[in-house]
Design a protein around this motif. Structure first.
Motif, mmCIF file in Angstrom:
data_model
loop_
_atom_site.group_PDB
_atom_site.id
_atom_site.type_symbol
_atom_site.label_atom_id
_atom_site.label_comp_id
_atom_site.label_asym_id
_atom_site.label_seq_id
_atom_site.Cartn_x
_atom_site.Cartn_y
_atom_site.Cartn_z
ATOM 1 N N ASP A 105 -2.500 -48.320 -41.463
ATOM 2 C CA ASP A 105 -3.783 -47.597 -41.519
ATOM 3 C C ASP A 105 -4.189 -47.200 -40.100
ATOM 4 N N PRO A 106 -3.528 -46.197 -39.528
ATOM 5 C CA PRO A 106 -3.710 -45.865 -38.113
ATOM 6 C C PRO A 106 -5.059 -45.253 -37.751
ATOM 7 N N LEU A 107 -5.856 -44.871 -38.740
ATOM 8 C CA LEU A 107 -7.165 -44.288 -38.443
ATOM 9 C C LEU A 107 -8.310 -45.225 -38.842
ATOM 10 N N ASN A 108 -8.009 -46.488 -38.932
ATOM 11 C CA ASN A 108 -9.014 -47.496 -39.266
ATOM 12 C C ASN A 108 -9.655 -47.999 -37.970
ATOM 13 N N ALA A 109 -10.868 -47.518 -37.688
ATOM 14 C CA ALA A 109 -11.532 -47.874 -36.429
ATOM 15 C C ALA A 109 -11.790 -49.373 -36.333
ATOM 16 N N GLY A 110 -12.069 -50.021 -37.460
ATOM 17 C CA GLY A 110 -12.338 -51.452 -37.440
ATOM 18 C C GLY A 110 -11.162 -52.270 -36.958
ATOM 19 N N LEU A 111 -9.954 -51.823 -37.267
ATOM 20 C CA LEU A 111 -8.771 -52.545 -36.792
ATOM 21 C C LEU A 111 -8.666 -52.469 -35.272
ATOM 22 N N TYR A 112 -8.974 -51.311 -34.716
ATOM 23 C CA TYR A 112 -8.936 -51.186 -33.252
ATOM 24 C C TYR A 112 -10.056 -52.013 -32.605
ATOM 25 N N TRP A 113 -11.195 -52.125 -33.303
ATOM 26 C CA TRP A 113 -12.279 -52.978 -32.794
ATOM 27 C C TRP A 113 -11.797 -54.423 -32.708
ATOM 28 N N ASP A 114 -11.143 -54.895 -33.763
ATOM 29 C CA ASP A 114 -10.626 -56.262 -33.763
ATOM 30 C C ASP A 114 -9.523 -56.436 -32.714
ATOM 31 N N LEU A 115 -8.716 -55.392 -32.525
ATOM 32 C CA LEU A 115 -7.675 -55.448 -31.502
ATOM 33 C C LEU A 115 -8.289 -55.557 -30.114
ATOM 34 N N PHE A 132 -10.956 -50.098 -27.554
ATOM 35 C CA PHE A 132 -12.330 -49.701 -27.857
ATOM 36 C C PHE A 132 -12.536 -48.203 -27.668
ATOM 37 N N ARG A 133 -11.828 -47.605 -26.726
ATOM 38 C CA ARG A 133 -11.916 -46.140 -26.596
ATOM 39 C C ARG A 133 -11.309 -45.460 -27.822
ATOM 40 N N ARG A 134 -10.292 -46.078 -28.396
ATOM 41 C CA ARG A 134 -9.710 -45.527 -29.621
ATOM 42 C C ARG A 134 -10.701 -45.637 -30.773
ATOM 43 N N VAL A 135 -11.448 -46.744 -30.828
ATOM 44 C CA VAL A 135 -12.497 -46.873 -31.843
ATOM 45 C C VAL A 135 -13.433 -45.676 -31.773
ATOM 46 N N LEU A 136 -13.873 -45.354 -30.552
ATOM 47 C CA LEU A 136 -14.844 -44.280 -30.371
ATOM 48 C C LEU A 136 -14.242 -42.897 -30.610
ATOM 49 N N GLN A 137 -12.941 -42.754 -30.411
ATOM 50 C CA GLN A 137 -12.282 -41.497 -30.743
ATOM 51 C C GLN A 137 -12.302 -41.267 -32.249
ATOM 52 N N ILE A 138 -12.025 -42.343 -32.992
ATOM 53 C CA ILE A 138 -11.966 -42.232 -34.451
ATOM 54 C C ILE A 138 -13.367 -42.153 -35.045
ATOM 55 N N ALA A 139 -14.277 -42.970 -34.530
ATOM 56 C CA ALA A 139 -15.633 -43.057 -35.092
ATOM 57 C C ALA A 139 -16.641 -43.102 -33.940
ATOM 58 N N PRO A 140 -17.065 -41.950 -33.443
ATOM 59 C CA PRO A 140 -17.939 -41.903 -32.261
ATOM 60 C C PRO A 140 -19.259 -42.640 -32.418
ATOM 61 N N PHE A 142 -19.593 -45.550 -34.091
ATOM 62 C CA PHE A 142 -19.284 -46.929 -34.477
ATOM 63 C C PHE A 142 -20.209 -47.881 -33.719
ATOM 64 N N VAL A 143 -21.068 -48.575 -34.478
ATOM 65 C CA VAL A 143 -22.066 -49.446 -33.858
ATOM 66 C C VAL A 143 -21.395 -50.616 -33.145
ATOM 67 N N SER A 144 -21.805 -50.837 -31.923
ATOM 68 C CA SER A 144 -21.353 -51.906 -31.023
ATOM 69 C C SER A 144 -20.103 -51.555 -30.216
#
Length: 269
Positions: A105-115, A132-140, A142-144
């Motif tokens: 699931d390469p576009l799952n922002a939550g997984l990158y948050w946990d990573l 975390f920058r990848r989180v924001l790329q996928i979901a700008p 994304f809270v926290s």
């Protein structure tokens, strides 16, 4: 089973009572597993419950492993196992599990948050920043995510960049924005601003987020207040699963009371 997972996520995001949400998720998952013990998502929900609320590490390990056995390619079982590994300080294991989940699931922002969370705790700040920058790329929105990125930059010795991220974080309660500002202001020598941010944090709902209050005081080296708020967090069952390896507590980690607290949670010192 998806109702149990929904209650879990609502509790994590602060939309419902934290402890109450996890207890409801546990009840739903337990009832579902009585009907069908092979439900991987049911075991994942219980793994999350034992990790995030009960802090019963053997039970969490048992449920997480069973979930992965039942669904080796399942993103939710892999993520639940990774959260447990991060909580116990097994950061390389957590990263391996999360990378496997991201392949599915390469576009799952939550997984990158946990990573990013696992990398942050292991001191791998460039990798944490990238996650975390990848989180924001996928979901700008994304809270926290800005808060977590700011914490990474702060630990990496870049307080002004950290301040930029904290100021970009959502102002909604428990996003971490006010906590982050309290920390960054302190790092920049702006003690008056840091004091004001800590007061705002308490006013915004310190009683509902005692772990955040504990982090604020711990970062400032105020051990007495940090321990007091940790005790409150223990009583209210607030997100203490992430205390292990949290650099925010570095200034008080040699305090005997802090090590006693880790023992109380059955975590290695």
């Amino acid at each position: 089973m998806y109702l149990a997972l929904t209650r879990t996520q609502q509790a994590i995001d602060g939309f419902i009572d934290y402890a109450g949400g996890f207890e409801e998720a546990r009840r739903i998952a337990t009832n579902a597993l009585r009907i069908d013990p092979s439900l991987a998502l049911g075991h994942s929900a219980l793994a999350d419950y034992y990790t995030r609320l009960a802090w019963d590490w053997p039970a969490a390990d048992r449920e997480a492993k069973r979930a992965v056995e039942l669904d080796p390619g399942g993103v939710i079982p892999l993520d639940a196992s990774a959260v447990l590994a991060t909580s116990l300080g097994h950061w390389d294991e957590a990263v391996s599990l999360l990378n496997a989940a991201i392949e599915f699931d390469p576009l799952n922002a939550g997984l990158y948050w946990d990573l990013g969370n696992a990398r942050y705790r292991s001191g791998r700040y460039p990798e944490a920043e990238a996650a975390f920058r990848r989180v924001l790329q996928i979901a700008p929105t994304f809270v926290s995510a800005h808060f977590e990125l700011g914490r990474v930059l702060l630990e990496a010795g870049r307080p002004r960049d950290a301040l930029d991220e904290m100021e970009r974080e959502s102002p909604e309660p428990y996003s971490g924005r006010t906590l982050g500002l309290a920390m960054v202001y302190f790092a920049l020598g702006r003690r008056t601003d840091s004091d004001a941010a800590v007061k705002r944090l308490a006013a915004e709902g310190g009683d509902d987020w005692p772990f955040g209050m504990a982090e604020a005081y711990a970062y400032r080296g105020e051990a007495d207040k940090a321990i007091q708020w940790l005790d409150r967090a223990y009583t209210t069952k607030d997100e203490l699963q992430y205390i292990k390896g949290d650099p925010t507590f570095r200034k008080i980690e040699r305090d005997p009371r802090f090590n006693a607290f880790l023992r109380k949670m059955n975590l290695p010192e």
